[in-house]
Motif scaffolding. Sequence first.
Motif, PDB file in Angstrom:
ATOM      1  N   VAL A  67       0.828  -1.210   0.000  1.00 42.37           N
ATOM      2  CA  VAL A  67       0.000   0.000   0.000  1.00 42.37           C
ATOM      3  C   VAL A  67       0.863   1.261   0.000  1.00 42.37           C
ATOM      4  O   VAL A  67       0.834   2.037  -0.948  1.00 42.37           O
ATOM      5  N   LEU A  68       1.617   1.456   1.047  1.00 41.27           N
ATOM      6  CA  LEU A  68       2.347   2.719   1.198  1.00 41.27           C
ATOM      7  C   LEU A  68       3.434   2.922   0.148  1.00 41.27           C
ATOM      8  O   LEU A  68       3.702   4.059  -0.242  1.00 41.27           O
ATOM      9  N   ALA A  69       4.034   1.846  -0.329  1.00 39.72           N
ATOM     10  CA  ALA A  69       5.088   1.975  -1.341  1.00 39.72           C
ATOM     11  C   ALA A  69       4.543   2.469  -2.679  1.00 39.72           C
ATOM     12  O   ALA A  69       5.281   3.058  -3.470  1.00 39.72           O
ATOM     13  N   ASP A  70       3.242   2.243  -2.907  1.00 38.97           N
ATOM     14  CA  ASP A  70       2.646   2.580  -4.202  1.00 38.97           C
ATOM     15  C   ASP A  70       1.800   3.852  -4.197  1.00 38.97           C
ATOM     16  O   ASP A  70       1.134   4.145  -5.176  1.00 38.97           O
ATOM     17  N   VAL A  71       1.818   4.596  -3.088  1.00 37.27           N
ATOM     18  CA  VAL A  71       0.956   5.771  -3.013  1.00 37.27           C
ATOM     19  C   VAL A  71       1.780   7.006  -2.640  1.00 37.27           C
ATOM     20  O   VAL A  71       2.699   6.928  -1.834  1.00 37.27           O
ATOM     21  N   ASP A  72       1.447   8.107  -3.273  1.00 35.11           N
ATOM     22  CA  ASP A  72       2.060   9.384  -2.927  1.00 35.11           C
ATOM     23  C   ASP A  72       1.165  10.025  -1.871  1.00 35.11           C
ATOM     24  O   ASP A  72       0.154  10.657  -2.184  1.00 35.11           O
ATOM     25  N   VAL A  73       1.518   9.812  -0.610  1.00 32.67           N
ATOM     26  CA  VAL A  73       0.677  10.244   0.496  1.00 32.67           C
ATOM     27  C   VAL A  73       0.455  11.751   0.478  1.00 32.67           C
ATOM     28  O   VAL A  73      -0.644  12.230   0.761  1.00 32.67           O
ATOM     29  N   ARG A  74       1.462  12.517   0.121  1.00 31.10           N
ATOM     30  CA  ARG A  74       1.289  13.979   0.055  1.00 31.10           C
ATOM     31  C   ARG A  74       0.183  14.362  -0.926  1.00 31.10           C
ATOM     32  O   ARG A  74      -0.677  15.183  -0.622  1.00 31.10           O
ATOM     33  N   SER A  75       0.209  13.754  -2.103  1.00 28.73           N
ATOM     34  CA  SER A  75      -0.818  14.054  -3.111  1.00 28.73           C
ATOM     35  C   SER A  75      -2.193  13.584  -2.665  1.00 28.73           C
ATOM     36  O   SER A  75      -3.192  14.287  -2.867  1.00 28.73           O
ATOM     37  N   VAL A  76      -2.246  12.411  -2.075  1.00 30.95           N
ATOM     38  CA  VAL A  76      -3.522  11.872  -1.598  1.00 30.95           C
ATOM     39  C   VAL A  76      -4.116  12.794  -0.548  1.00 30.95           C
ATOM     40  O   VAL A  76      -5.293  13.162  -0.619  1.00 30.95           O
ATOM     41  N   LEU A  77      -3.315  13.189   0.428  1.00 33.06           N
ATOM     42  CA  LEU A  77      -3.830  14.060   1.488  1.00 33.06           C
ATOM     43  C   LEU A  77      -4.198  15.441   0.955  1.00 33.06           C
ATOM     44  O   LEU A  77      -5.178  16.039   1.398  1.00 33.06           O
ATOM     45  N   ALA A  78      -3.434  15.945   0.006  1.00 31.11           N
ATOM     46  CA  ALA A  78      -3.768  17.249  -0.589  1.00 31.11           C
ATOM     47  C   ALA A  78      -5.110  17.173  -1.311  1.00 31.11           C
ATOM     48  O   ALA A  78      -5.929  18.099  -1.211  1.00 31.11           O
ATOM     49  N   SER A  79      -5.355  16.086  -1.995  1.00 32.82           N
ATOM     50  CA  SER A  79      -6.620  15.906  -2.698  1.00 32.82           C
ATOM     51  C   SER A  79      -7.786  15.803  -1.722  1.00 32.82           C
ATOM     52  O   SER A  79      -8.829  16.445  -1.902  1.00 32.82           O
ATOM     53  N   VAL A  80      -7.601  15.014  -0.671  1.00 31.42           N
ATOM     54  CA  VAL A  80      -8.656  14.852   0.339  1.00 31.42           C
ATOM     55  C   VAL A  80      -8.882  16.170   1.079  1.00 31.42           C
ATOM     56  O   VAL A  80     -10.018  16.528   1.406  1.00 31.42           O
ATOM     57  N   ALA A  81      -7.814  16.913   1.331  1.00 28.35           N
ATOM     58  CA  ALA A  81      -7.934  18.190   2.048  1.00 28.35           C
ATOM     59  C   ALA A  81      -8.872  19.142   1.309  1.00 28.35           C
ATOM     60  O   ALA A  81      -9.603  19.919   1.945  1.00 28.35           O
ATOM     61  N   LYS A  82      -8.887  19.083  -0.015  1.00 30.07           N
ATOM     62  CA  LYS A  82      -9.795  19.938  -0.789  1.00 30.07           C
ATOM     63  C   LYS A  82     -11.250  19.634  -0.452  1.00 30.07           C
ATOM     64  O   LYS A  82     -12.081  20.532  -0.412  1.00 30.07           O
ATOM     65  N   GLU A  83     -11.534  18.355  -0.202  1.00 33.49           N
ATOM     66  CA  GLU A  83     -12.897  17.955   0.152  1.00 33.49           C
ATOM     67  C   GLU A  83     -13.247  18.351   1.586  1.00 33.49           C
ATOM     68  O   GLU A  83     -14.427  18.384   1.949  1.00 33.49           O
ATOM     69  N   CYS A  84     -12.234  18.634   2.387  1.00 33.92           N
ATOM     70  CA  CYS A  84     -12.461  18.989   3.795  1.00 33.92           C
ATOM     71  C   CYS A  84     -12.726  20.473   3.997  1.00 33.92           C
ATOM     72  O   CYS A  84     -13.156  20.882   5.076  1.00 33.92           O
ATOM     73  N   HIS A  85     -12.457  21.280   2.994  1.00 35.30           N
ATOM     74  CA  HIS A  85     -12.770  22.720   3.036  1.00 35.30           C
ATOM     75  C   HIS A  85     -12.262  23.410   4.303  1.00 35.30           C
ATOM     76  O   HIS A  85     -13.004  24.142   4.969  1.00 35.30           O
TER      77      HIS A  85
END
Length: 121
Positions: A67-85
């Motif tokens: 899981v973690l080796a294949d994901v760019d956590v920074r990008s994932v969290l930045a994308s989710v943060a947009k949904e968190c307003h």
Amino acid sequence: MNIYTSCFSRAKLLDPARYCVVSISRFPPMWFNGPKCLSLAPSCDLLKAYHDGLSWSSYVSRYQSEVLADVDVRSVLASVAKECHGRDMVLCCWESSPVHCHRSLVAGLVQALYGYSMKDI
């Protein structure tokens, strides 16, 4: 914005005006209607292996490589943060304790990337 971890049962009680509950579980509860981050969820095979007796150290190794080796956590969290307003983000799964839970592994990675401690609420 702060990032926390929690389990669904406690997160359900959080103030939605302040907290954005984000599922990092393969199968969130039926009531859950917030953002989902499947890229941080363990695979069905890994969950089954763990429930069938896979040791925690083997689980950690597999979760990190699968899981973690294949994901760019920074990008994932930045994308989710947009949904968190602008609300604080709470990464959630089912386990009541963060000990021996993948959310603690995600928290460790986030701490390493961003340099701050994450609290389980």
